[in-house]
Design a protein around this motif. Structure first.
Motif, PDB file in Angstrom:
ATOM      1  N   PRO A 183     -93.692  77.531  38.029  1.00 46.56           N
ATOM      2  CA  PRO A 183     -92.405  77.929  37.452  1.00 46.56           C
ATOM      3  C   PRO A 183     -92.229  77.261  36.094  1.00 46.56           C
ATOM      4  CG  PRO A 183     -92.128  77.015  39.667  1.00 46.56           C
ATOM      5  CD  PRO A 183     -93.513  76.687  39.227  1.00 46.56           C
ATOM      6  N   MET A 184     -91.729  78.025  35.140  1.00 49.30           N
ATOM      7  CA  MET A 184     -91.507  77.468  33.810  1.00 49.30           C
ATOM      8  C   MET A 184     -90.090  77.804  33.368  1.00 49.30           C
ATOM      9  SD  MET A 184     -95.186  77.913  31.907  1.00 49.30           S
ATOM     10  CE  MET A 184     -95.007  76.306  31.119  1.00 49.30           C
ATOM     11  N   ALA A 185     -89.423  76.831  32.755  1.00 47.44           N
ATOM     12  CA  ALA A 185     -88.045  77.010  32.319  1.00 47.44           C
ATOM     13  C   ALA A 185     -87.994  77.976  31.142  1.00 47.44           C
ATOM     14  CB  ALA A 185     -87.437  75.667  31.921  1.00 47.44           C
ATOM     15  N   THR A 186     -86.987  78.850  31.183  1.00 49.48           N
ATOM     16  CA  THR A 186     -86.719  79.769  30.075  1.00 49.48           C
ATOM     17  C   THR A 186     -85.355  79.418  29.488  1.00 49.48           C
ATOM     18  OG1 THR A 186     -85.572  81.429  31.405  1.00 49.48           O
ATOM     19  CG2 THR A 186     -87.996  81.528  31.351  1.00 49.48           C
ATOM     20  N   GLY A 187     -84.837  80.296  28.666  1.00 52.10           N
ATOM     21  CA  GLY A 187     -83.508  80.054  28.121  1.00 52.10           C
ATOM     22  C   GLY A 187     -82.432  80.134  29.178  1.00 52.10           C
ATOM     23  N   ASP A 188     -82.726  80.764  30.318  1.00 54.96           N
ATOM     24  CA  ASP A 188     -81.747  80.893  31.399  1.00 54.96           C
ATOM     25  C   ASP A 188     -82.504  81.113  32.702  1.00 54.96           C
ATOM     26  OD1 ASP A 188     -79.607  81.341  33.044  1.00 54.96           O
ATOM     27  OD2 ASP A 188     -79.166  83.350  32.295  1.00 54.96           O
ATOM     28  N   GLY A 189     -82.799  80.028  33.420  1.00 53.26           N
ATOM     29  CA  GLY A 189     -83.488  80.124  34.693  1.00 53.26           C
ATOM     30  C   GLY A 189     -84.989  79.940  34.578  1.00 53.26           C
TER      31      GLY A 189
ATOM     32  N   ARG B  83    -107.523  74.230  29.166  1.00 53.59           N
ATOM     33  CA  ARG B  83    -106.076  74.242  29.413  1.00 53.59           C
ATOM     34  C   ARG B  83    -105.697  73.230  30.484  1.00 53.59           C
ATOM     35  NH1 ARG B  83    -107.133  79.648  28.587  1.00 53.59           N
ATOM     36  NH2 ARG B  83    -107.098  80.252  30.790  1.00 53.59           N
ATOM     37  N   ASN B  84    -106.535  73.116  31.515  1.00 58.03           N
ATOM     38  CA  ASN B  84    -106.254  72.128  32.553  1.00 58.03           C
ATOM     39  C   ASN B  84    -106.297  70.716  31.986  1.00 58.03           C
ATOM     40  OD1 ASN B  84    -105.762  73.671  34.919  1.00 58.03           O
ATOM     41  ND2 ASN B  84    -107.940  74.146  35.061  1.00 58.03           N
ATOM     42  N   ALA B  85    -107.262  70.459  31.153  1.00 59.05           N
ATOM     43  CA  ALA B  85    -107.407  69.119  30.580  1.00 59.05           C
ATOM     44  C   ALA B  85    -106.289  68.784  29.600  1.00 59.05           C
ATOM     45  CB  ALA B  85    -108.765  68.999  29.884  1.00 59.05           C
ATOM     46  N   ASN B  86    -105.721  69.826  28.955  1.00 60.56           N
ATOM     47  CA  ASN B  86    -104.736  69.598  27.891  1.00 60.56           C
ATOM     48  C   ASN B  86    -103.379  70.217  28.212  1.00 60.56           C
ATOM     49  OD1 ASN B  86    -106.536  68.308  25.801  1.00 60.56           O
ATOM     50  ND2 ASN B  86    -107.649  70.234  26.121  1.00 60.56           N
ATOM     51  N   ARG B  87    -103.065  70.318  29.512  1.00 61.76           N
ATOM     52  CA  ARG B  87    -101.801  70.964  29.868  1.00 61.76           C
ATOM     53  C   ARG B  87    -100.594  70.197  29.330  1.00 61.76           C
ATOM     54  NH1 ARG B  87    -101.884  71.418  36.259  1.00 61.76           N
ATOM     55  NH2 ARG B  87    -104.005  72.096  35.818  1.00 61.76           N
ATOM     56  N   GLY B  88    -100.705  68.891  29.178  1.00 58.38           N
ATOM     57  CA  GLY B  88     -99.593  68.118  28.617  1.00 58.38           C
ATOM     58  C   GLY B  88     -99.281  68.509  27.186  1.00 58.38           C
ATOM     59  N   GLU B  89    -100.271  68.957  26.438  1.00 57.86           N
ATOM     60  CA  GLU B  89    -100.048  69.412  25.066  1.00 57.86           C
ATOM     61  C   GLU B  89     -99.612  70.871  25.033  1.00 57.86           C
ATOM     62  OE1 GLU B  89    -103.296  68.216  22.329  1.00 57.86           O
ATOM     63  OE2 GLU B  89    -104.095  67.194  24.094  1.00 57.86           O
ATOM     64  N   LEU B  90    -100.101  71.681  25.981  1.00 59.49           N
ATOM     65  CA  LEU B  90     -99.792  73.104  25.980  1.00 59.49           C
ATOM     66  C   LEU B  90     -98.388  73.384  26.504  1.00 59.49           C
ATOM     67  CD1 LEU B  90    -100.550  76.068  25.655  1.00 59.49           C
ATOM     68  CD2 LEU B  90    -101.775  75.942  27.845  1.00 59.49           C
ATOM     69  N   ARG B  91     -97.970  72.632  27.508  1.00 57.90           N
ATOM     70  CA  ARG B  91     -96.690  72.924  28.152  1.00 57.90           C
ATOM     71  C   ARG B  91     -95.526  72.987  27.161  1.00 57.90           C
ATOM     72  NH1 ARG B  91     -96.846  69.382  31.692  1.00 57.90           N
ATOM     73  NH2 ARG B  91     -97.356  70.612  33.551  1.00 57.90           N
ATOM     74  N   PRO B  92     -95.301  71.996  26.303  1.00 55.15           N
ATOM     75  CA  PRO B  92     -94.142  72.075  25.398  1.00 55.15           C
ATOM     76  C   PRO B  92     -94.219  73.248  24.432  1.00 55.15           C
ATOM     77  CG  PRO B  92     -95.523  70.194  24.846  1.00 55.15           C
ATOM     78  CD  PRO B  92     -96.008  70.704  26.155  1.00 55.15           C
ATOM     79  N   LEU B  93     -95.422  73.658  24.058  1.00 58.75           N
ATOM     80  CA  LEU B  93     -95.545  74.801  23.154  1.00 58.75           C
ATOM     81  C   LEU B  93     -95.112  76.091  23.847  1.00 58.75           C
ATOM     82  CD1 LEU B  93     -99.026  73.898  21.586  1.00 58.75           C
ATOM     83  CD2 LEU B  93     -96.736  73.461  20.647  1.00 58.75           C
ATOM     84  N   LEU B  94     -95.475  76.236  25.113  1.00 63.17           N
ATOM     85  CA  LEU B  94     -95.046  77.419  25.867  1.00 63.17           C
ATOM     86  C   LEU B  94     -93.542  77.375  26.143  1.00 63.17           C
ATOM     87  CD1 LEU B  94     -97.960  77.696  28.469  1.00 63.17           C
ATOM     88  CD2 LEU B  94     -97.683  78.978  26.340  1.00 63.17           C
ATOM     89  N   LEU B  95     -93.043  76.206  26.539  1.00 64.53           N
ATOM     90  CA  LEU B  95     -91.615  76.093  26.858  1.00 64.53           C
ATOM     91  C   LEU B  95     -90.748  76.373  25.635  1.00 64.53           C
ATOM     92  CD1 LEU B  95     -91.585  72.957  29.197  1.00 64.53           C
ATOM     93  CD2 LEU B  95     -91.353  75.358  29.852  1.00 64.53           C
ATOM     94  N   ALA B  96     -91.218  75.992  24.460  1.00 59.99           N
ATOM     95  CA  ALA B  96     -90.444  76.247  23.242  1.00 59.99           C
ATOM     96  C   ALA B  96     -90.254  77.741  23.040  1.00 59.99           C
ATOM     97  CB  ALA B  96     -91.147  75.617  22.039  1.00 59.99           C
ATOM     98  N   ARG B  97     -91.266  78.535  23.284  1.00 60.48           N
ATOM     99  CA  ARG B  97     -91.144  79.979  23.131  1.00 60.48           C
ATOM    100  C   ARG B  97     -90.325  80.590  24.266  1.00 60.48           C
ATOM    101  NH1 ARG B  97     -90.240  82.146  19.805  1.00 60.48           N
ATOM    102  NH2 ARG B  97     -91.079  84.161  20.451  1.00 60.48           N
ATOM    103  N   LEU B  98     -90.558  80.112  25.483  1.00 64.41           N
ATOM    104  CA  LEU B  98     -89.834  80.675  26.626  1.00 64.41           C
ATOM    105  C   LEU B  98     -88.334  80.404  26.546  1.00 64.41           C
ATOM    106  CD1 LEU B  98     -92.369  79.725  29.429  1.00 64.41           C
ATOM    107  CD2 LEU B  98     -91.748  82.052  28.754  1.00 64.41           C
ATOM    108  N   SER B  99     -87.942  79.364  25.845  1.00 65.44           N
ATOM    109  CA  SER B  99     -86.521  79.013  25.746  1.00 65.44           C
ATOM    110  C   SER B  99     -85.727  80.019  24.928  1.00 65.44           C
ATOM    111  CB  SER B  99     -86.366  77.615  25.129  1.00 65.44           C
ATOM    112  OG  SER B  99     -86.760  77.615  23.759  1.00 65.44           O
TER     113      SER B  99
END
Length: 365
Positions: free
Chosen positions: A226-232, A268-284
């Motif tokens: 699950p990944m946070a979006t702008g609403d849910g 991606r598995n090795a660098n998920r800590g770097e990838l996650r904020p980039l995806l969350l920024a767009r999903l927001s």
């Protein structure tokens, strides 16, 4: 005919599946009834526990006190006539009443006799799903990394054990059709649990790695949570590099798919800590429902987190007809579709000893 001496969940689920496929299942209960008759709430409109209703359609019920010699003789006559006998008493429990495998096979050499236990034929530990979720390691994998272990929200070990048992019974019936020989089918909750942990037990037995809790993250896939979006929140389940490329394009950050840190699943598995904020920024920038539409149109596996009602509603919208009528009782349809021998949902889960008189009369005929 299936003589069903099982109770609670793993055995009754197995025999219900056989009944759905056309077997005549006779549910043998103590005079007090299957334990799940008293597992309340919730109840249906007639006050019957929905737990019991969930695994006992298409069966007939007879109440027998196996400590009573006359009733034990009725049980043995039932076993003598059965094609299949299923029980989940503790090891040795059926033998006390002259109903162990050797006893029944002597009376009925072609019988397929299925024993379901908690921990195998040599252990007398009580076989409850929660215990096996704990002892198998499943609970150690469920929950937040920094929180306590959790059980699954349903008795998954019981259900999977029932599925294994039904598969074994069908294989044994096929063998009997070819050779005329009956046999003893055995399975247990712990073995079924370890088999059903699949990649997690493989990580240990093949790779020497002891898996640990990762919350909603996946050990080998990212993003797959699950990944946070702008609403849910929205589930995003990327299983290969092509899907990741489609995801980044839909999120308007296609350059991420070419970034060496994220270009492969291992990276991606090795660098998920770097990838996650980039995806969350767009999903927001959009709501979960908006992203669900956009990503689905882009052929990216994703979806909202439904409650059970919404899950049933979705299956209905997709034309899966998830709810069937079993003799006037709503039930969840058997998930199999067979073109020549469709599953049936004819009989309501029986009242205790509802068919006792007719079954006793049949055994005397």
């Amino acid at each position: 005919m299936v003589a069903d001496f099982s109770r609670v969940l793993a055995g009754p689920y197995c025999t219900m599946l056989l009944a759905d496929l056309g077997a005549d299942v006779i549910k043998v209960e103590s005079p007090h009834g299957d334990d799940t008759r008293q597992w309340l709430p919730p109840v249906d409109g007639d006050g019957v526990g929905t737990y019991y209703l969930s695994v006992n359609r298409n069966k007939r019920s007879v109440a027998l006190d196996l400590t009573d010699p006359a009733d034990a003789e009725v049980a043995r006559e039932l076993a003598k006539r059965a094609d299949v006998l299923v029980h989940n008493l503790r090891p040795g429990g059926m033998a006390r009443f002259g109903l162990g495998y050797e006893d029944v096979a002597e009376l009925n050499p072609g019988v397929v006799y299925c024993s379901i236990s908690g921990f195998g034929p040599d252990a007398t530990l009580p076989g409850y799903d929660l215990l096996v979720q704990a002892l198998s390691g499943m609970m150690s994998l469920t929950g937040s990394p920094d929180g306590p272990p959790y059980r699954a929200g349903v008795a998954v070990i019981d259900v999977m054990t029932g599925l294994h048992a039904s598969t074994g019974i069908l294989a044994a019936l096929h063998h009997r059709d070819v050779t005329g020989e009956g046999q003893h089918v055995e399975t247990n909750l712990l073995s079924a649990a370890l088999s059903s942990l699949v990649n997690q037990t493989s990580a240990y037995v093949a790779g020497g790695v002891v898996p640990h809790r990762m919350g909603n993250e996946h050990l080998s896939l990212y993003p797959y949570e699950p990944m946070a979006t702008g609403d849910g929140e929205l589930i995003i389940a990327v299983g290969n590099d092509r899907q990741f490329r489609r995801l980044t394009k839909a999120l308007t950050v296609p350059e991420l798919a070419d970034d060496p840190r994220f270009a492969s699943m291992a990276a991606r598995n090795a660098n998920r800590g770097e990838l996650r904020p980039l995806l969350l920024a767009r999903l927001s920038t959009n709501s979960a429902q908006e992203w669900f539409r956009i990503l689905t149109d882009a052929d990216v596996p994703c979806g909202p987190i439904n409650d059970v009602r919404q899950g049933v509603d979705l299956a209905t919208e997709l034309g899966l007809e998830p709810v069937a009528d079993a003799g006037g009782v709503p039930t969840v349809r058997n998930p199999l579709t067979l073109s020549a021998t469709p599953t049936r949902h004819d009989l309501a889960p029986p009242a205790l000893d509802e068919h006792g008189a007719e079954i006793r009369a049949w055994l005397k005929s």
